[in-house]
Scaffold this active site. Structure first.
Site, short mmCIF file in Angstrom:
data_model
loop_
_atom_site.label_atom_id
_atom_site.label_comp_id
_atom_site.label_asym_id
_atom_site.label_seq_id
_atom_site.Cartn_x
_atom_site.Cartn_y
_atom_site.Cartn_z
N LYS A 148 0.86 -1.20 0.00
CA LYS A 148 0.00 0.00 0.00
C LYS A 148 0.88 1.23 0.00
CE LYS A 148 -4.51 0.90 0.20
NZ LYS A 148 -5.65 0.05 -0.23
P1 NAD Z 1 -13.10 7.79 -2.86
O1 NAD Z 1 -12.11 8.84 -2.58
O2 NAD Z 1 -13.63 7.64 -4.24
O3 NAD Z 1 -14.38 7.98 -1.90
C1 NAD Z 1 -14.31 8.17 -0.54
C2 NAD Z 1 -15.64 8.78 -0.10
O4 NAD Z 1 -15.67 8.80 1.32
C3 NAD Z 1 -15.83 10.21 -0.57
O5 NAD Z 1 -17.16 10.39 -0.99
C4 NAD Z 1 -15.56 11.02 0.70
O6 NAD Z 1 -16.28 12.25 0.73
C5 NAD Z 1 -16.08 10.09 1.75
N1 NAD Z 1 -15.55 10.34 3.07
C6 NAD Z 1 -14.30 10.74 3.42
N2 NAD Z 1 -14.23 10.89 4.76
C7 NAD Z 1 -15.44 10.57 5.25
C8 NAD Z 1 -16.00 10.52 6.55
N3 NAD Z 1 -15.26 10.84 7.61
N4 NAD Z 1 -17.28 10.13 6.68
C9 NAD Z 1 -18.03 9.80 5.60
N5 NAD Z 1 -17.56 9.84 4.35
C10 NAD Z 1 -16.29 10.22 4.18
O7 NAD Z 1 -12.45 6.44 -2.31
P2 NAD Z 1 -12.81 4.93 -2.67
O8 NAD Z 1 -11.82 4.45 -3.64
O9 NAD Z 1 -14.26 4.80 -2.93
O10 NAD Z 1 -12.44 4.23 -1.28
C11 NAD Z 1 -13.36 4.17 -0.20
C12 NAD Z 1 -12.99 3.00 0.70
O11 NAD Z 1 -13.02 1.82 -0.08
C13 NAD Z 1 -11.58 3.07 1.30
O12 NAD Z 1 -11.59 2.47 2.57
C14 NAD Z 1 -10.77 2.23 0.35
O13 NAD Z 1 -9.58 1.73 0.93
C15 NAD Z 1 -11.78 1.15 0.03
N6 NAD Z 1 -11.50 0.41 -1.20
C16 NAD Z 1 -11.49 1.00 -2.42
C17 NAD Z 1 -11.21 0.25 -3.55
C18 NAD Z 1 -11.23 0.85 -4.93
O14 NAD Z 1 -11.08 0.08 -5.89
N7 NAD Z 1 -11.44 2.12 -5.10
C19 NAD Z 1 -10.94 -1.11 -3.43
C20 NAD Z 1 -10.98 -1.69 -2.18
C21 NAD Z 1 -11.26 -0.92 -1.07
#
Ligand code: NAD
Length: 417
Positions: free
Chosen positions: A107
């Site tokens: 990561k």
């Molecule tokens: P992203 O940046 O697209 O979205 C994150 C969202 O969370 C945004 O809408 C943001 O406003 C919101 N957010 C931030 N802080 C917040 C809070 N305190 N309370 C509520 N909402 C909040 O990110 P993403 O890629 O969708 O990732 C989100 C989660 O999913 C993370 O934990 C990431 O590790 C996990 N994840 C993502 C992927 C991927 O392929 N993108 C894969 C596996 C896991």
């Protein structure tokens, strides 16, 4: 109420220890699998648009590479710490092993608020960060991907930067790239689609139908907004969503695409008018069938676990539930699909992307989705079997499966020299 240690790396190690106890893992192997193989801290100088110089701290951690190259996203967030990146890297090791991909876990992160940077500043930051971690990344050693506040554009810049050093285009160095540039069809929605497949399986076990099931999503980004739309297509009713600025609630249902349009136009879901405002804390405690944390770590803790009323929790986010909360949720009979299973669709299609890049032969979306479904449903069944066998929650079941696979790979390789 007793205090919990919310350090994500401490939490990752606690989760690991539970599985290691069940597996009766020997002390030396425990030590080996608990700690990251490699940790890199870099300093990233960036010329800002106003002529000043700003310096950011960045990290890349490779937790384990016993089963293949390290794999894992890059996060841009002001609260990123080395311990958070170490935890996220460890979770990638266990995630890749849970769905049986030939990868280890890694990561990366940069301590920055990307919302305060211009697009050109963001590009310079990304290219310099890529250059700083270049000695340890590459298609056969460590393959980054998007995570919070990074996207396909970020990956395109990293791919281009690495290719400039090589003197030729190297597609397989990152995944989550634009489809025009060696990205895979279906990658953008893969995390959400994988999550949907695991939710369908959990519904079967809980005797719940998705039709009219009430869904709550915390974090309306890449993962959260797409899973909301996919479950809506399955007939579910989205009743509340949120982002970093707060949430909105409408028990009669929200149109996921209309909410997304408002978020894109105004920057937040809170500006969606056909709903009541709700805080992120209240949203988690809503009466609902499926709760999907899709934002950041430590959202369901000892402080609120007792008040969670969902029947199923599908962790699209990494690390949203603490070990203390896990115990409470298990006692309440809430079925938790753990992060290392629920959100593994993203890394699975990243794996497909890497395979397609290395072969130079690209699949259509139907093929990607069919292969994803096969991997996710098989992994769900494997995890459920372990959980039932040991009479533990699904997270511990997944860890038992994953830790056993990585330990076995380590044993047969032997310890060098
Ligand atoms: P992203 O940046 O697209 O979205 C994150 C969202 O969370 C945004 O809408 C943001 O406003 C919101 N957010 C931030 N802080 C917040 C809070 N305190 N309370 C509520 N909402 C909040 O990110 P993403 O890629 O969708 O990732 C989100 C989660 O999913 C993370 O934990 C990431 O590790 C996990 N994840 C993502 C992927 C991927 O392929 N993108 C894969 C596996 C896991």
């Amino acid at each position: 109420m007793s205090q919990e240690n919310l350090n994500p790396f401490h939490i990752a190690q606690t989760q690991f220890d539970r599985a290691a106890d069940i597996l009766r893992l020997e002390d030396g192997m425990r030590e080996l699998l608990k700690h990251p193989k490699r940790q890199m801290i870099v300093s990233i100088p960036v010329k800002m648009d106003d002529g000043s110089l700003a310096v950011f701290e960045g990290y890349r951690v490779q937790h384990n590479i016993a089963r293949g190259p390290a794999k894992g996203g890059i996060r841009y967030h002001p609260d990123v710490t080395l311990d958070e990146v170490k935890a996220l890297a460890a979770w990638m090791t266990w995630k890749c092993a849970t769905v049986n991909l030939p990868y280890g876990g890694g990561k990366g992160g940069v301590r920055v608020n990307p919302k305060t940077l211009s697009p050109t500043e963001l590009e310079r930051l990304t290219r310099r960060y890529a250059t700083e971690i270049a000695p340890i990344i590459g298609p056969d050693r460590d393959i980054p991907a998007p995570d919070v506040y990074t996207d396909a554009q970020t990956m395109a810049w990293i791919m281009d930067t690495m290719s400039m050093f090589k003197g030729h285009t190297e597609l397989g160095v990152v995944t989550g790239k634009p489809v025009e540039l060696g990205g895979s069809r279906g990658r953008r929605e893969a995390t959400a689609r994988g999550c949907q497949f695991t939710i369908r399986e959990a519904c079967r076990i809980k005797g719940l139908t998705l039709d009219e099931a009430r869904v709550v999503v915390q974090g309306y980004g890449n993962a959260g907004s797409a899973v909301a739309r996919l479950l809506h297509e399955d007939g579910a009713r989205l009743i509340a969503v949120s982002d970093s600025q707060g949430g909105v609630y409408n028990p009669r249902g929200l149109d996921p695409l209309a909410v997304l349009a408002v978020k894109r136009e105004t920057g937040s879901v809170v500006n969606f008018s056909e709903a009541e405002p709700i805080s992120n804390e209240e949203l988690l405690e809503l009466e609902c069938d499926i709760l999907i944390p899709a934002a950041l770590e430590n959202q369901i803790t000892l402080q609120n676990a007792d008040r969670i009323k969902a029947r199923i929790i599908a962790e699209a986010a990494n690390g949203p539930t603490t070990p203390g909360a896990d115990r409470i949720l298990f006692d309440k009979g809430i079925f938790v699909i753990p992060d290392i299973l629920a959100n593994a669709g993203g890394v699975t299609v990243s794996y497909f992307e890497w395979v397609q890049d290395l072969y130079g032969f690209f699949w259509d979306e139907a093929e990607v989705n069919a292969r994803l479904e096969q991997i996710m449903t098989r992994a769900f069944a494997d995890v459920y079997r372990e959980a039932e066998k040991h009479r533990v929650d699904m997270r511990t079941g997944a860890y038992v499966l994953a830790v056993a696979r990585v330990a076995e790979a380590t044993r047969v390789r032997g310890i060098f020299p």
